[in-house]
Design a protein around this motif. Structure first.
Motif, short mmCIF file in Angstrom:
data_model
loop_
_atom_site.label_atom_id
_atom_site.label_comp_id
_atom_site.label_asym_id
_atom_site.label_seq_id
_atom_site.Cartn_x
_atom_site.Cartn_y
_atom_site.Cartn_z
N ALA A 130 17.61 12.60 6.99
CA ALA A 130 16.32 12.84 6.34
C ALA A 130 15.21 12.02 6.99
N HIS A 131 15.47 10.74 7.26
CA HIS A 131 14.45 9.89 7.87
C HIS A 131 14.11 10.34 9.30
N TRP A 136 8.16 16.25 11.19
CA TRP A 136 6.87 16.14 10.50
C TRP A 136 5.98 15.02 11.05
N ASN A 137 6.49 14.22 11.97
CA ASN A 137 5.73 13.09 12.53
C ASN A 137 5.28 12.11 11.44
N ILE A 138 6.17 11.91 10.48
CA ILE A 138 5.92 10.96 9.38
C ILE A 138 7.06 9.95 9.36
N VAL A 139 6.74 8.68 9.45
CA VAL A 139 7.77 7.65 9.41
C VAL A 139 8.02 7.26 7.96
N SER A 140 9.18 7.66 7.46
CA SER A 140 9.54 7.37 6.07
C SER A 140 10.57 6.25 5.97
N GLY A 141 11.20 5.93 7.09
CA GLY A 141 12.22 4.90 7.11
C GLY A 141 12.92 4.93 8.45
N ILE A 142 13.84 4.01 8.66
CA ILE A 142 14.59 3.93 9.91
C ILE A 142 15.85 4.79 9.81
N GLY A 143 16.03 5.66 10.78
CA GLY A 143 17.25 6.45 10.83
C GLY A 143 18.38 5.61 11.41
N VAL A 144 19.38 5.32 10.60
CA VAL A 144 20.48 4.46 11.04
C VAL A 144 21.76 5.27 11.13
N VAL A 171 0.84 -1.17 0.00
CA VAL A 171 0.00 0.00 0.00
C VAL A 171 0.88 1.23 0.00
N THR A 172 0.76 2.05 -1.02
CA THR A 172 1.62 3.23 -1.11
C THR A 172 0.78 4.49 -1.03
N HIS A 173 1.31 5.49 -0.32
CA HIS A 173 0.63 6.78 -0.22
C HIS A 173 1.64 7.88 -0.03
N LYS A 174 1.91 8.60 -1.06
CA LYS A 174 2.81 9.74 -1.03
C LYS A 174 4.12 9.40 -0.33
N THR A 175 4.36 9.91 0.93
CA THR A 175 5.66 9.78 1.55
C THR A 175 5.87 8.49 2.31
N SER A 176 4.82 7.71 2.52
CA SER A 176 5.00 6.50 3.31
C SER A 176 4.67 5.27 2.49
N LEU A 181 10.81 13.36 1.88
CA LEU A 181 12.13 12.76 1.98
C LEU A 181 13.03 13.23 0.85
N ASP A 182 12.51 13.24 -0.37
CA ASP A 182 13.30 13.67 -1.53
C ASP A 182 13.76 15.12 -1.38
N GLY A 183 12.86 15.96 -0.88
CA GLY A 183 13.21 17.36 -0.69
C GLY A 183 14.33 17.54 0.32
#
Length: 282
Positions: free
Chosen positions: A186-187, A194-202, A7-12, A172-174
């Motif tokens: 970025a993540h 932004w309170n958006i989980v886009s990936g894991i910050g490693v 399921v894809t939606h914009k940033t997540s 994320l791209d921005g």
């Protein structure tokens, strides 16, 4: 055959395996239309065995307990603690971004101190974009690579003023297009600002601990490969939590050198226990 719904939606991007299909089906039609979800199906080869570390839930629970018992520098001086709480939301997001930009190869206490000096100077994109470069360098000392970061701070500040009306990129791209900003920053910025989980910050702590615990299918040589490995098996709902947990754990128990395996609750579960820190003789 195991069917995976993507399921894809914009940033997540969220992954639902077959045992979650029922919950997905219960979503209302109106909610689905509102979010403009695109649903695709992929067939996984049933012969392929997905990598999942042994006892990872128990290990993670133990890390949570140890984190509750031990305060770490990141808990009081991490990027989410640096933002001026009296500032407007745009300024808070900007300060979080700059704190992350400065944090690379720099201890939390030093980053925190530099950001406190920036607050005195004027911690806004307008002020920093107009600042004299040599003055900016003096403010950022002794942050690691402070001269390069001073330039990146000024360039990023100007971009925020010119292209985002004083705010920061909301994608994320921005964020990745900003000078000096890599995937980890970025993540984390997407999550904290932004309170958006886009990936894991490693970062180096998460990278080190994931390899010590063998939470990767094979030894990884850089944080970005570690991120991809972790995201391949760790449930999405834990992505936003794991960075802060492991960073603090790496600052207090699972140290880069001489980890405190003797007091670690995972010393009977961790494949690397006592390999870098011999057992203490009784």
């Amino acid at each position: 055959m195991l069917r995976t719904i993507i399921v894809t939606h914009k940033t997540s991007r969220k992954f639902y395996t077959s045992n979650r299909i029922t919950n997905y089906a219960k979503m209302s039609k109106s909610a689905t239309r509102k979010k403009h979800l695109t649903v695709a199906y992929e067939e996984e080869d049933s012969k392929k065995t997905k990598f999942i570390p042994k006892n990872w839930q128990n290990v993670l629970d133990n890390v949570r307990q140890m984190r509750n018992d031990n305060d770490a520098p990141v808990d009081s001086m991490g990027c989410e603690k640096i933002a001026d709480q009296s500032a407007d939301e745009k300024t808070k997001r900007f300060q979080i971004l700059i704190a992350l930009l400065l944090s690379s190869q720099t201890k939390d206490a030093i980053t925190f101190g530099a950001c406190e000096k920036l607050k005195t100077f004027g911690f806004t994109p307008v002020h920093l974009a107009k600042a004299n470069l040599s003055e900016m360098e003096d403010i950022l000392k002794p942050v690691g690579f402070y001269k390069t970061k001073a330039k990146n701070v000024q360039k990023t500040s100007q971009i925020c003023v010119d292209e985002y009306q004083g705010d920061i990129p909301g994608t994320l791209d921005g964020l990745l297009k900003l000078p000096g900003v890599g995937p980890k920053m970025a993540h984390i910025c997407m999550s904290v600002a932004w309170n958006i989980v886009s990936g894991i910050g490693v970062d180096i702590h998460v990278h080190r601990i994931a390899n010590r615990l063998q939470w990767t299918s094979k030894l990884t040589k850089d944080p970005e490969k570690t991120r991809m490995e972790l995201e391949s098996w760790l449930p999405f709902e834990l992505w936003g939590e794991v960075n802060l947990l492991l960073v603090g754990f790496g600052q207090t128990i699972c140290l880069p050198k001489s980890p405190k395996c003797d007091v670690c609750l995972n010393n009977k579960l961790c494949p690397s226990a006592f390999k870098e820190s011999p057992k203490k003789k009784k």
